[in-house]
Design an enzyme around this catalytic site. Structure first.
Site, PDB file in Angstrom:
ATOM      1  CG  ASP A 244      25.695  39.085  31.670  1.00 35.20           C
ATOM      2  OD1 ASP A 244      24.780  38.635  32.387  1.00 35.20           O
ATOM      3  OD2 ASP A 244      25.494  39.913  30.763  1.00 35.20           O
ATOM      4  CG  HIS A 267      26.375  35.785  27.190  1.00 35.89           C
ATOM      5  ND1 HIS A 267      26.510  35.671  28.553  1.00 35.89           N
ATOM      6  CD2 HIS A 267      25.358  36.664  26.986  1.00 35.89           C
ATOM      7  CE1 HIS A 267      25.609  36.435  29.147  1.00 35.89           C
ATOM      8  NE2 HIS A 267      24.900  37.046  28.218  1.00 35.89           N
TER       9      HIS A 267
END
Length: 292
Positions: A244, A267
């Protein structure tokens, strides 16, 4: 110095993690300097959304890029695959609003890229970025930072109360040799699948998320352990967090030479760091041994 694009196009169809809707993605070669960008081919005028930090519009449980009211969500695994395999320039056509989750990792994308191969593209006057002083963002005890380093490295730590996950750390370096870097990414990072916690799933579904999630495309962990073993690595969850992070930081266009260190991050924090790196400017330091 060189950039690279695909030697042929790639097509994949699959369900989106949050939307639960099937979409088709076509990834096509593109010219030097064009970068990586999405095209919503299902909409009039074929709106283009660049894979850049400035285009980030949402960061809850995935990274979403947008331009006006048009968006593409859950872009991180595909972008990690492209950047990790050395694809600098690509036109990504998608006929919906979410990139397919596939098996929850980046392995399918990586296999597709390896199958078609790359084409070298000479570049003049490309000056890469080197981080020369620590850059930090944090929220509570979670943080992500970029530290001066002789190589590009990603290190991540996670901590969960569930015994099957517990405390995990992993570190992976991106060598300047494209072939070695791609092979390392394909073997060590790309296969790691997204994961979720059993006690959170019902709440997420009630809020309209993870409509496309299943035991076939995500690892699920409960108090008694994993619901769908075996794992591909003993520390697959933390490796997926590096996946990620690679995908989110690929929105910089190219990875700076730095040690990216994260702990319990998200994120949102990844993107905050990317923006802060951009805020420093691309002229505060230079390097001549960058692989992109």
């Amino acid at each position: 110095m060189q950039q690279h694009t695909l030697a042929a196009e790639i097509t994949q169809v699959g369900v989106g993690l949050h939307s639960g809707v099937n979409t088709q993605v076509r990834i096509l070669p593109d010219e030097t300097g064009s970068g990586r960008y999405f095209v919503r081919v299902d909409l009039p005028d074929l709106p283009i959304i660049p894979a850049q930090v400035a285009a980030v519009s949402h960061t809850v449980l995935s990274t979403q890029l947008g331009k006006g009211e048009v968006y593409v969500r859950t872009v991180e695994h595909l972008l990690a695959a492209l950047s990790g395999m050395g694809v600098d320039n690509a036109r990504i056509e998608i006929d919906g609003s979410e990139v397919p989750l596939l098996d929850g990792s980046a392995s399918v994308w990586v296999a597709n890229i390896a199958q078609v191969g790359l084409v070298s593209q000479p570049v003049n006057n490309q000056v890469p970025l080197t981080v020369t002083e620590p850059i930090w963002v944090y929220q509570g005890d979670a943080f992500v930072c970029a530290l001066p380093a002789p190589e590009t490295r990603f290190s991540y730590g996670i901590e969960f109360d569930l015994p099957a996950i517990g405390n995990q750390w992993y570190s992976w370096s991106l060598t300047t040799e494209l072939e070695k870097a791609s092979a390392s990414f394909a073997a060590e990072i790309a296969p790691a699948r997204t994961f979720g916690l059993l006690h959170q799933i019902e709440h997420l579904q009630k809020t309209g998320l993870i409509k496309g999630g299943s035991l076939d495309n995500a690892l699920v962990c409960g108090p008694e352990g994993w619901l769908n073993p075996p794992l591909r690595f003993a520390n697959e969850p933390v490796r997926h967090k590096i996946l990620d992070l690679v995908g989110d930081l690929s929105l910089l266009g190219a990875f700076p030479r730095a040690h990216f260190l994260a702990y319990k991050a998200s994120h949102n924090l990844h993107i905050q760091l990317a923006q802060k790196i951009l805020d420093f400017g691309f002229d505060f330091a230079q390097s001549n041994d960058f692989r992109f």
